[in-house]
Design a protein around this motif. Structure first.
Motif, PDB file in Angstrom:
ATOM      1  N   ARG A  96     -14.298   1.813 -51.888  1.00  0.00           N
ATOM      2  CA  ARG A  96     -15.245   2.715 -52.076  1.00  0.00           C
ATOM      3  C   ARG A  96     -14.504   4.034 -52.165  1.00  0.00           C
ATOM      4  NH1 ARG A  96     -20.115   1.152 -47.956  1.00  0.00           N
ATOM      5  NH2 ARG A  96     -21.033   2.863 -49.195  1.00  0.00           N
ATOM      6  N   ILE A  97     -13.897   4.435 -53.100  1.00  0.00           N
ATOM      7  CA  ILE A  97     -13.067   5.843 -53.243  1.00  0.00           C
ATOM      8  C   ILE A  97     -14.175   6.792 -53.999  1.00  0.00           C
ATOM      9  CG2 ILE A  97     -11.378   6.736 -54.607  1.00  0.00           C
ATOM     10  CD1 ILE A  97      -9.423   4.244 -53.862  1.00  0.00           C
ATOM     11  N   ASP A  98     -14.328   7.778 -53.358  1.00  0.00           N
ATOM     12  CA  ASP A  98     -15.042   9.017 -54.190  1.00  0.00           C
ATOM     13  C   ASP A  98     -14.435   9.673 -55.091  1.00  0.00           C
ATOM     14  OD1 ASP A  98     -16.843  11.036 -54.714  1.00  0.00           O
ATOM     15  OD2 ASP A  98     -17.424  11.414 -52.831  1.00  0.00           O
ATOM     16  N   PRO A  99     -14.604   9.479 -56.346  1.00  0.00           N
ATOM     17  CA  PRO A  99     -13.750  10.328 -57.383  1.00  0.00           C
ATOM     18  C   PRO A  99     -13.724  11.808 -57.031  1.00  0.00           C
ATOM     19  CG  PRO A  99     -15.918   9.626 -58.367  1.00  0.00           C
ATOM     20  CD  PRO A  99     -15.682   8.797 -56.914  1.00  0.00           C
ATOM     21  N   ALA A 100     -14.692  12.416 -56.555  1.00  0.00           N
ATOM     22  CA  ALA A 100     -14.792  14.062 -56.138  1.00  0.00           C
ATOM     23  C   ALA A 100     -13.782  14.424 -55.119  1.00  0.00           C
ATOM     24  CB  ALA A 100     -16.245  14.185 -55.751  1.00  0.00           C
ATOM     25  N   GLN A 101     -13.379  13.417 -54.308  1.00  0.00           N
ATOM     26  CA  GLN A 101     -12.479  13.653 -53.176  1.00  0.00           C
ATOM     27  C   GLN A 101     -11.032  13.307 -53.555  1.00  0.00           C
ATOM     28  OE1 GLN A 101     -14.001  11.583 -49.783  1.00  0.00           O
ATOM     29  NE2 GLN A 101     -16.108  12.795 -49.977  1.00  0.00           N
ATOM     30  N   GLN A 102     -10.096  14.053 -53.022  1.00  0.00           N
ATOM     31  CA  GLN A 102      -8.833  14.240 -53.312  1.00  0.00           C
ATOM     32  C   GLN A 102      -8.312  12.999 -52.269  1.00  0.00           C
ATOM     33  OE1 GLN A 102      -7.379  18.009 -53.300  1.00  0.00           O
ATOM     34  NE2 GLN A 102      -6.958  17.979 -55.693  1.00  0.00           N
ATOM     35  N   VAL A 103      -7.089  12.350 -52.685  1.00  0.00           N
ATOM     36  CA  VAL A 103      -6.432  11.137 -51.964  1.00  0.00           C
ATOM     37  C   VAL A 103      -5.262  12.000 -51.286  1.00  0.00           C
ATOM     38  CG1 VAL A 103      -5.266   9.055 -51.873  1.00  0.00           C
ATOM     39  CG2 VAL A 103      -7.327   9.259 -53.293  1.00  0.00           C
ATOM     40  N   VAL A 104      -5.184  11.606 -49.803  1.00  0.00           N
ATOM     41  CA  VAL A 104      -3.845  12.102 -49.275  1.00  0.00           C
ATOM     42  C   VAL A 104      -2.515  11.103 -49.619  1.00  0.00           C
ATOM     43  CG1 VAL A 104      -2.679  12.451 -47.066  1.00  0.00           C
ATOM     44  CG2 VAL A 104      -5.335  12.913 -47.245  1.00  0.00           C
ATOM     45  N   VAL A 105      -1.532  12.020 -50.092  1.00  0.00           N
ATOM     46  CA  VAL A 105      -0.371  11.193 -50.588  1.00  0.00           C
ATOM     47  C   VAL A 105       0.536  11.630 -49.772  1.00  0.00           C
ATOM     48  CG1 VAL A 105      -1.298  11.257 -53.092  1.00  0.00           C
ATOM     49  CG2 VAL A 105       0.188  13.021 -52.271  1.00  0.00           C
ATOM     50  N   LEU A 106       0.815  12.490 -49.094  1.00  0.00           N
ATOM     51  CA  LEU A 106       1.964  12.874 -48.110  1.00  0.00           C
ATOM     52  C   LEU A 106       1.152  13.335 -46.831  1.00  0.00           C
ATOM     53  CD1 LEU A 106       4.527  14.509 -50.291  1.00  0.00           C
ATOM     54  CD2 LEU A 106       4.577  12.194 -49.424  1.00  0.00           C
ATOM     55  N   GLY A 107       1.668  12.802 -45.444  1.00  0.00           N
ATOM     56  CA  GLY A 107       1.371  13.268 -44.259  1.00  0.00           C
ATOM     57  C   GLY A 107       0.138  12.350 -43.953  1.00  0.00           C
TER      58      GLY A 107
END
Length: 356
Positions: free
Chosen positions: A330-341
């Motif tokens: 359930r990923i929201d395409p309008a929200q960015q994904v955390v890739v570091l930290g």
């Protein structure tokens, strides 16, 4: 005098009250500070992701093996006089596999069959002579001829069983590698008992180890890219031939067999390790960097940023490459994904986005 004492006392009481009030106010402020203090935030780097069509693949490993092993045996019993082989030895077509000494009973049976042929030949000649003198009927001549034919067939069968020779040599019917030797030189073997197992080198195979949980997704006919773990070895394109229906008791894996073109596997030594990528099909998934996906006892997950806070999202890993995962959830395409930290985050934690 009394008035001065009263004034001084009043001043002392006033100062004490002021000090007590300031102390109480300060203590109250100190107690309230932790309640009003802001929760610490984490510095993270984020990335926009998109859903896209991507091939679903399965990475695994295995090794090069000879073709399906075939057992060689003698049609007659006897004693192994020579067995000049060791497991793993390469053979060319026509090379000696074993030499067996003919069993005395087999030799005796052949001699009896030969004697029967001689007797039948003489009997037929005698019946023909008698028939010429009209002392024997044609049916008697025909019976003698049939007896000769039957005895000749029995002699030919005994010859195939090795009775005509003191020893019989077994040779390799094709280019092969010795995969097993169930007997040893000097042993007496029964008729038809295997003396060697040979794997054809002209039909090499790759035996791939598949995790049991994912074996159901692998089907015959699926494309496979094999990369031998040798310097300079070119990738081999092939297809899955069969998938075993049982778990190997030693490796605890399911074996998938891939038949290889002889030209593509030329020069590869049997037993060479290979990396394999099986193409399971095409599918739609969210493509995210590998470091964005974490896992715990609840399964795989990632974090998205919503309103300055981290939001945990459970995902299923559908595919993977050296740099990315293909996931569903359930990923929201309008929200960015955390890739570091993301390792220090928990659900709802405030975050600060690092500048690119």
């Amino acid at each position: 005098m009394k008035t001065s004492i009263l004034v001084i006392g009043a001043l002392v009481v006033a100062v004490g009250a002021a000090v007590a009030w300031h102390w109480h106010a300060g203590a109250g402020t100190a107690d309230a500070a932790p309640e009003n203090a802001a929760e610490p935030s984490a510095l993270v780097r984020v990335q926009q992701v998109a859903r896209q069509s991507m091939p679903r693949t399965l990475d695994t490993f295995g090794d090069i093996a000879a073709g399906k092993p075939e057992s060689l045996s003698f049609p007659q019993p006897g004693q192994l006089l020579r067995l000049p082989l060791v497991p793993g030895q390469r053979l060319r077509r026509g090379d000696i596999v074993a030499v067996i000494g003919t069993d005395p009973n087999t030799a005796a049976a052949y001699a009896q069959a030969a004697n029967a042929v001689g007797f039948a030949q003489r009997e037929l000649k005698r019946q023909q002579e008698l028939a010429g003198l009209q002392l024997a009927t044609q049916s008697q001549v025909d019976a003698a001829r049939k007896q000769l034919e039957d005895s000749q067939a029995a002699l030919a069968a005994q010859a195939k069983l090795g009775g005509a020779h003191a020893s019989v040599t077994l040779t390799a019917p094709f280019d092969a590698v010795v995969t097993a030797l169930p007997v040893a030189q000097g042993e007496r073997v029964a008729a038809g008992a295997p003396v060697a197992q040979l794997g054809p080198t002209g039909h090499p195979r790759a035996l791939l180890a598949i995790e049991p949980a994912r074996s159901a997704a692998v089907k015959p006919g699926m494309a496979v890219t094999l990369k031998p773990l040798l310097d300079g070895a070119a990738p081999i394109i092939a297809h899955v031939a069969t998938v075993d229906g049982v778990i190997d008791p030693k490796s605890q894996m399911v074996t998938a067999i891939v038949n290889l073109p002889a030209s593509a596997a030329a020069g590869l030594v049997i037993g060479t390790r290979v990396e394999a990528t099986i193409t399971l099909g095409e599918g739609s998934a969210w493509s995210v960097p590998r470091q964005a996906v974490l896992s715990d006892d609840q399964g795989s997950y990632l974090f998205q940023v919503a309103g300055g806070h981290a939001r945990r999202v459970a995902v299923n890993v559908l595919d993977e490459t050296a740099r990315t995962y293909g996931v569903d959830g359930r990923i929201d395409p309008a929200q960015q994904v955390v890739v570091l930290g993301n390792y220090e985050l928990h659900d709802g934690m405030p975050v600060r986005e690092a500048k690119q």
